[in-house]
Scaffold this motif. Sequence first.
Motif, PDB file in Angstrom:
ATOM      1  N   PRO A 149      50.600  23.495  33.872  1.00  0.00           N
ATOM      2  CA  PRO A 149      49.608  23.049  34.858  1.00  0.00           C
ATOM      3  C   PRO A 149      48.253  22.785  34.222  1.00  0.00           C
ATOM      4  O   PRO A 149      47.887  23.400  33.216  1.00  0.00           O
ATOM      5  CB  PRO A 149      49.543  24.232  35.836  1.00  0.00           C
ATOM      6  CG  PRO A 149      49.955  25.417  35.029  1.00  0.00           C
ATOM      7  CD  PRO A 149      50.996  24.902  34.078  1.00  0.00           C
ATOM      8  N   GLU A 150      47.519  21.875  34.799  1.00  0.00           N
ATOM      9  CA  GLU A 150      46.162  21.589  34.364  1.00  0.00           C
ATOM     10  C   GLU A 150      45.214  22.600  35.011  1.00  0.00           C
ATOM     11  O   GLU A 150      45.189  22.743  36.233  1.00  0.00           O
ATOM     12  CB  GLU A 150      45.770  20.163  34.773  1.00  0.00           C
ATOM     13  CG  GLU A 150      44.337  19.797  34.479  1.00  0.00           C
ATOM     14  CD  GLU A 150      43.985  20.023  33.022  1.00  0.00           C
ATOM     15  OE1 GLU A 150      42.955  20.684  32.781  1.00  0.00           O
ATOM     16  OE2 GLU A 150      44.728  19.544  32.131  1.00  0.00           O
ATOM     17  N   ARG A 151      44.437  23.313  34.202  1.00  0.00           N
ATOM     18  CA  ARG A 151      43.580  24.372  34.727  1.00  0.00           C
ATOM     19  C   ARG A 151      42.156  23.900  35.015  1.00  0.00           C
ATOM     20  O   ARG A 151      41.374  24.629  35.630  1.00  0.00           O
ATOM     21  CB  ARG A 151      43.567  25.562  33.770  1.00  0.00           C
ATOM     22  CG  ARG A 151      44.955  26.196  33.637  1.00  0.00           C
ATOM     23  CD  ARG A 151      44.943  27.478  32.845  1.00  0.00           C
ATOM     24  NE  ARG A 151      46.292  28.042  32.798  1.00  0.00           N
ATOM     25  CZ  ARG A 151      46.811  28.835  33.729  1.00  0.00           C
ATOM     26  NH1 ARG A 151      46.082  29.156  34.791  1.00  0.00           N
ATOM     27  NH2 ARG A 151      48.041  29.303  33.604  1.00  0.00           N
ATOM     28  N   ASN A 152      41.825  22.691  34.603  1.00  0.00           N
ATOM     29  CA  ASN A 152      40.514  22.128  34.909  1.00  0.00           C
ATOM     30  C   ASN A 152      40.625  21.338  36.213  1.00  0.00           C
ATOM     31  O   ASN A 152      41.308  20.322  36.287  1.00  0.00           O
ATOM     32  CB  ASN A 152      40.042  21.227  33.769  1.00  0.00           C
ATOM     33  CG  ASN A 152      38.625  20.735  33.967  1.00  0.00           C
ATOM     34  OD1 ASN A 152      38.276  20.172  34.999  1.00  0.00           O
ATOM     35  ND2 ASN A 152      37.786  20.935  32.960  1.00  0.00           N
ATOM     36  N   MET A 153      39.935  21.810  37.244  1.00  0.00           N
ATOM     37  CA  MET A 153      40.046  21.205  38.568  1.00  0.00           C
ATOM     38  C   MET A 153      39.557  19.760  38.580  1.00  0.00           C
ATOM     39  O   MET A 153      40.150  18.896  39.232  1.00  0.00           O
ATOM     40  CB  MET A 153      39.241  22.024  39.587  1.00  0.00           C
ATOM     41  CG  MET A 153      39.359  21.519  41.012  1.00  0.00           C
ATOM     42  SD  MET A 153      41.048  21.609  41.645  1.00  0.00           S
ATOM     43  CE  MET A 153      40.816  21.094  43.353  1.00  0.00           C
ATOM     44  N   VAL A 154      38.495  19.467  37.849  1.00  0.00           N
ATOM     45  CA  VAL A 154      37.969  18.100  37.801  1.00  0.00           C
ATOM     46  C   VAL A 154      38.996  17.164  37.168  1.00  0.00           C
ATOM     47  O   VAL A 154      39.247  16.060  37.667  1.00  0.00           O
ATOM     48  CB  VAL A 154      36.636  18.052  37.017  1.00  0.00           C
ATOM     49  CG1 VAL A 154      36.207  16.602  36.787  1.00  0.00           C
ATOM     50  CG2 VAL A 154      35.554  18.789  37.775  1.00  0.00           C
ATOM     51  N   THR A 155      39.600  17.604  36.072  1.00  0.00           N
ATOM     52  CA  THR A 155      40.586  16.779  35.371  1.00  0.00           C
ATOM     53  C   THR A 155      41.770  16.471  36.264  1.00  0.00           C
ATOM     54  O   THR A 155      42.210  15.316  36.359  1.00  0.00           O
ATOM     55  CB  THR A 155      41.069  17.496  34.097  1.00  0.00           C
ATOM     56  OG1 THR A 155      39.956  17.733  33.245  1.00  0.00           O
ATOM     57  CG2 THR A 155      42.093  16.655  33.356  1.00  0.00           C
ATOM     58  N   TYR A 156      42.284  17.507  36.948  1.00  0.00           N
ATOM     59  CA  TYR A 156      43.437  17.269  37.824  1.00  0.00           C
ATOM     60  C   TYR A 156      43.061  16.387  39.015  1.00  0.00           C
ATOM     61  O   TYR A 156      43.824  15.489  39.394  1.00  0.00           O
ATOM     62  CB  TYR A 156      44.028  18.580  38.323  1.00  0.00           C
ATOM     63  CG  TYR A 156      45.187  18.325  39.264  1.00  0.00           C
ATOM     64  CD1 TYR A 156      46.398  17.845  38.776  1.00  0.00           C
ATOM     65  CD2 TYR A 156      45.031  18.469  40.640  1.00  0.00           C
ATOM     66  CE1 TYR A 156      47.441  17.538  39.635  1.00  0.00           C
ATOM     67  CE2 TYR A 156      46.069  18.171  41.505  1.00  0.00           C
ATOM     68  CZ  TYR A 156      47.277  17.706  41.004  1.00  0.00           C
ATOM     69  OH  TYR A 156      48.308  17.393  41.853  1.00  0.00           O
ATOM     70  N   SER A 157      41.894  16.634  39.595  1.00  0.00           N
ATOM     71  CA  SER A 157      41.464  15.835  40.750  1.00  0.00           C
ATOM     72  C   SER A 157      41.333  14.366  40.385  1.00  0.00           C
ATOM     73  O   SER A 157      41.691  13.475  41.173  1.00  0.00           O
ATOM     74  CB  SER A 157      40.131  16.363  41.294  1.00  0.00           C
ATOM     75  OG  SER A 157      40.252  17.696  41.721  1.00  0.00           O
ATOM     76  N   LEU A 158      40.834  14.105  39.175  1.00  0.00           N
ATOM     77  CA  LEU A 158      40.706  12.717  38.727  1.00  0.00           C
ATOM     78  C   LEU A 158      42.076  12.086  38.528  1.00  0.00           C
ATOM     79  O   LEU A 158      42.266  10.898  38.842  1.00  0.00           O
ATOM     80  CB  LEU A 158      39.898  12.662  37.435  1.00  0.00           C
ATOM     81  CG  LEU A 158      39.624  11.273  36.846  1.00  0.00           C
ATOM     82  CD1 LEU A 158      38.929  10.374  37.855  1.00  0.00           C
ATOM     83  CD2 LEU A 158      38.793  11.381  35.569  1.00  0.00           C
ATOM     84  N   PHE A 159      43.044  12.859  38.034  1.00  0.00           N
ATOM     85  CA  PHE A 159      44.406  12.348  37.880  1.00  0.00           C
ATOM     86  C   PHE A 159      44.960  11.856  39.217  1.00  0.00           C
ATOM     87  O   PHE A 159      45.587  10.796  39.300  1.00  0.00           O
ATOM     88  CB  PHE A 159      45.315  13.447  37.305  1.00  0.00           C
ATOM     89  CG  PHE A 159      46.775  13.252  37.597  1.00  0.00           C
ATOM     90  CD1 PHE A 159      47.498  12.235  36.981  1.00  0.00           C
ATOM     91  CD2 PHE A 159      47.440  14.078  38.500  1.00  0.00           C
ATOM     92  CE1 PHE A 159      48.848  12.047  37.255  1.00  0.00           C
ATOM     93  CE2 PHE A 159      48.784  13.903  38.778  1.00  0.00           C
ATOM     94  CZ  PHE A 159      49.493  12.880  38.148  1.00  0.00           C
ATOM     95  N   VAL A 160      44.718  12.590  40.285  1.00  0.00           N
ATOM     96  CA  VAL A 160      45.256  12.233  41.604  1.00  0.00           C
ATOM     97  C   VAL A 160      44.486  11.082  42.228  1.00  0.00           C
ATOM     98  O   VAL A 160      45.079  10.193  42.848  1.00  0.00           O
ATOM     99  CB  VAL A 160      45.221  13.457  42.550  1.00  0.00           C
ATOM    100  CG1 VAL A 160      45.678  13.071  43.960  1.00  0.00           C
ATOM    101  CG2 VAL A 160      46.109  14.572  42.011  1.00  0.00           C
TER     102      VAL A 160
END
Length: 475
Positions: A149-160
Amino acid sequence: MLFNSISFLLFLPIVFAIYWIVNKRSLELQNILLLVASYFFYACWDWRFLFLLIFSTALDYFTGLKMHDAKNQNLKTFWFWLSIGINLGFLGVFKYYNFFAESLAEALSKIGFHASFWTLEVILPVGISFYTFHGLSYVIDIYKNRIEPERNMVTYSLFVSYFPLLVAGPIERATHLLPQIKKQRIFSYQLAVQGVKQIIWGLFKKVVVADNCAFFVNQIFENSSSHSATELWMGMFLFSFQIYGDFSGYSDIALGTSKLFGIDLLRNFNFPYFSRDIADFWRRWHISLSSWFRDYVYIPLGGSQGSKAMQLRNVMVIFLLSGFWHGANWTFIFWGLLHALLFIPLLISNKNRASISDTKYNFKAYSKIALTFVLVSMAWIFFRANTITEAFQYFGGMFDFHSLSANYFYKNSKYALLTLISSVAILFLILIEWKNVTKGNQEVRLSKWTIFVLLFMLFCMGTYRNQMSFIYFQF
């Protein structure tokens, strides 16, 4: 905010300029900028649905971490199904609830039971099918131990929520997009030029080809009984180019825009109207969706392994799901069924992969391409019609040869001009793509003179002043 709007023409350069300025400071700041821009882009459609996007993102981010950190398989499975259930629940309520309620009421009425179900007066959130599938693939990959899992919330949010792909794809994978978001991007002039060229090509397909075809398509399909067989055939072929120009045009703009930010997106189209059979068509059309269903549904069901009966079942499931994904209407399901029926003979005869190695262009190849295009175009009738009954009436009218006139297209000077514009635009599209496909290019390559012609056609033959939404926004 539409890609073919003045607001996007202002939005993109501003974000582009700030993006490369902050790039010198930190990657995190750059990603935050893209995330804020993406949320603003989405909020321009309807700010209320921005909260649904953020909730869906937070749900998958949280359950992804919980699955990875779970102390046993049962707990991991719990978090997995919680995420899947809520995601599909939202998609079901917004997109499919009314369809099921109305279909069930209609079915019960036919056997003597008069039932009334509550229906919801809701607007379908734009892009919900696309960003839901982004999240589902991420959660499934974690559950299957393919990724962490991606633990950086900004990084994951940008992916979506990355704005070029947010509302109409392509459907990205975490394994492809997340690594690009996490690494430093360096500005490339050559890549930026490629991006601008691809944006222009996409705008040409949308604004000149699709939107001009739409003028005739809408009038013919909405009142097909008043048109001759010739006009109905022309309407069918025009819609084939409308939906291709519209959807592949969006994908080209999305991929080109992303190149400006140094990020590569999955290719979504590979010259699909030069396919030699239906199997080849689905390897070339909406590639990100086809590969998604292949990897997350078809292969888990057994894929091409097992008995022929099992293979046929898997094919039928995939095509029906693909049809249903496109919309809550029996027309889409029937469209998926038609493609399954066209695919099955290839599967039974073990010829469903024959076109991969068949790269020669001769009379036999041209015949196959023409036949596949006609079959695909006929299936599009059910995709475009409002009901299955209307689709069959349209199809029947095509073979009513009492009248073969095409007066509708030439009955006044305006219609005649639009007919000429549509014809020239389609011919230019075919010639450019044919030149590239015969050279084995993976995407369209455009010379400076071709770009000049495209820009001239956009300004002189386009409908930029009358912005038309993209067809796939409703999915």
